[in-house]
Design a protein around this motif. Sequence first.
Motif, short mmCIF file in Angstrom:
data_model
loop_
_atom_site.label_atom_id
_atom_site.label_comp_id
_atom_site.label_asym_id
_atom_site.label_seq_id
_atom_site.Cartn_x
_atom_site.Cartn_y
_atom_site.Cartn_z
N LEU A 50 0.67 -1.12 0.04
CA LEU A 50 -0.07 -0.08 -0.17
C LEU A 50 0.85 1.20 -0.07
N GLY A 51 0.29 2.37 -0.29
CA GLY A 51 0.90 3.71 -0.42
C GLY A 51 1.28 4.24 -1.46
N ARG A 52 1.88 5.41 -1.52
CA ARG A 52 2.26 6.11 -2.54
C ARG A 52 3.94 5.95 -2.56
N SER A 53 4.40 4.67 -2.74
CA SER A 53 5.85 4.25 -2.83
C SER A 53 6.29 3.93 -4.01
N ARG A 54 7.71 4.33 -4.12
CA ARG A 54 8.48 3.83 -5.26
C ARG A 54 9.77 2.92 -4.69
N GLY A 55 9.39 2.40 -3.76
CA GLY A 55 10.40 1.85 -2.96
C GLY A 55 10.90 0.50 -3.50
N CYS A 56 11.56 -0.46 -2.58
CA CYS A 56 11.87 -1.84 -3.00
C CYS A 56 11.78 -2.89 -2.14
N LEU A 57 11.29 -4.06 -2.39
CA LEU A 57 11.34 -5.21 -1.22
C LEU A 57 12.14 -6.39 -1.99
N ILE A 70 2.64 -4.01 3.71
CA ILE A 70 3.75 -2.99 3.91
C ILE A 70 3.18 -1.76 3.06
N ASN A 71 3.13 -0.64 4.14
CA ASN A 71 2.51 0.45 3.82
C ASN A 71 3.35 1.65 3.93
N SER A 72 3.78 1.92 2.51
CA SER A 72 5.03 3.18 2.46
C SER A 72 4.69 4.15 1.88
N ASP A 73 4.95 5.17 2.31
CA ASP A 73 4.72 6.67 1.72
C ASP A 73 5.99 7.37 1.60
N GLY A 74 6.73 7.40 0.44
CA GLY A 74 7.93 7.68 0.19
C GLY A 74 8.90 6.88 -0.45
N PHE A 75 10.07 6.45 -0.15
CA PHE A 75 10.82 5.71 -0.64
C PHE A 75 11.51 4.57 0.62
N GLY A 76 10.62 3.75 0.42
CA GLY A 76 11.08 2.66 1.90
C GLY A 76 11.84 1.35 0.93
N VAL A 77 12.89 1.16 1.52
CA VAL A 77 13.72 -0.35 1.27
C VAL A 77 13.69 -1.26 2.36
N VAL A 78 12.90 -2.41 1.97
CA VAL A 78 13.00 -3.63 2.79
C VAL A 78 13.59 -4.92 2.35
N VAL A 79 14.43 -5.32 3.01
CA VAL A 79 15.42 -6.34 2.53
C VAL A 79 15.32 -7.56 3.65
N LEU A 80 14.60 -8.66 3.13
CA LEU A 80 14.51 -9.82 4.17
C LEU A 80 15.34 -10.85 3.76
N GLY A 81 16.33 -11.31 4.34
CA GLY A 81 17.08 -12.19 4.02
C GLY A 81 16.98 -13.74 4.08
N PRO A 82 17.73 -14.57 3.56
CA PRO A 82 17.57 -15.86 3.43
C PRO A 82 16.70 -16.41 4.74
N ASN A 83 15.89 -17.50 4.65
CA ASN A 83 15.10 -18.25 5.76
C ASN A 83 14.79 -17.47 6.76
N ASP A 88 1.58 -12.57 9.53
CA ASP A 88 0.77 -11.58 10.23
C ASP A 88 1.71 -10.23 10.62
N ILE A 89 2.21 -9.57 9.60
CA ILE A 89 3.29 -8.62 9.99
C ILE A 89 2.84 -7.35 9.31
N VAL A 90 2.89 -6.03 9.80
CA VAL A 90 2.36 -4.71 9.38
C VAL A 90 3.70 -4.00 9.27
N ILE A 91 4.15 -3.64 8.14
CA ILE A 91 5.49 -2.60 7.93
C ILE A 91 4.94 -1.19 7.66
N GLN A 92 4.96 -0.33 8.45
CA GLN A 92 4.47 0.93 8.09
C GLN A 92 6.08 1.86 7.77
N MET A 93 6.04 2.71 6.81
CA MET A 93 7.15 3.34 6.45
C MET A 93 6.89 4.69 5.85
N SER A 94 7.48 5.69 6.14
CA SER A 94 7.28 7.08 5.53
C SER A 94 8.83 7.74 5.55
N GLY A 95 8.71 8.33 4.14
CA GLY A 95 9.97 9.18 4.10
C GLY A 95 11.27 8.10 3.43
#
Length: 319
Positions: A50-57, A70-83, A88-95
């Motif tokens: 969700l959100g007005r994001s041009r980020g990366c997952l 993932i609700n991101s407003d801005g440029f959010g970078v989310v890196v979830l590594g191996p394993n 049931d997770i909520v990730i809220q990002m802004s900026g």
Amino acid sequence: MLALRVLGTLQPIGEYDRFQEPDRTILDPRDSTTTVLTSGTPGLKRICLLGRSRGCLFVGDKAALSNVLINSDGFGVVVLGPNVQLSDIVIQMSGRTALVITSGTTMALGNFLVQENGSHIVIGDDCMFSNNVAMRTSDSHGIFDRATRRRINPARPIIVHNHVWVGRHAMMNKGTVIESDAVVGQGALVSGRLKGSAIHAGHPAKPLRENIWWDRTSFDSMDHPLVVTPALSREQVWDHRNTVSRIQALGAEPLAGCSLLEALSRILSTDMQPAVLQQHHAAVAAELGPDAAAMLLEAAALRAAAHHRSDEAMLSAAE
């Protein structure tokens, strides 16, 4: 290859692998333009963006994500590594913000609030979070000194080092740093730095016992032969050591001129030396921005610290 204690067993991290686009039918992008890229064969189920994001997952090999919003407003970078296992997770990002979980960490019913430019959360290898843990890098609203008229409650990052166990309903405030091998009791209110190899609990969290070690198993002794499983033959150990040597050689290669995806692939899949990353910091910062690039350097340092301990565990298991 990095061996981790995941659900009581040593599981290998996949070797270096390039990122690729996942099956778009498993994503619910709504109004988000977030780029989603995966490495290897992760398991993705009900991922909502969700959100007005041009980020990366970015999702690493054998990660398992279920009911993640993932609700991101801005440029959010989310890196979830191996394993990594998240449900049931909520990730809220802004900026311009970032969240990195390096590998092997598990969490259910959690909330990440990463707000204000430059804010980030970095979580190391093989951490275990119980239900309803919340983390926030910002108070969301300003508090000002009347005399100076300046804000006195700026956002601050959260760093959780390798092999940390956090009990349910714990709250981590901005500026929290938890050192390796720590245990945080349920319902704890965490601020500032918590010492490693210690149990912390209360409001605010305070050390209750030091010189401890925790494991996902429930054996009566650290000396139980199944604490590190399965028992490895010397041949398997040598195979592991040779694989590590190959990956470390790859990690030592210069990043100059490589793509952002290749750089992130190396960070997630190899023992990339922080010094090498630092030399080519500008190459990553050009696409992600300086704040996210600095956060990735912190994540790489956590990963490097875990390699030495994992090698020792594998060698002792074979003896």
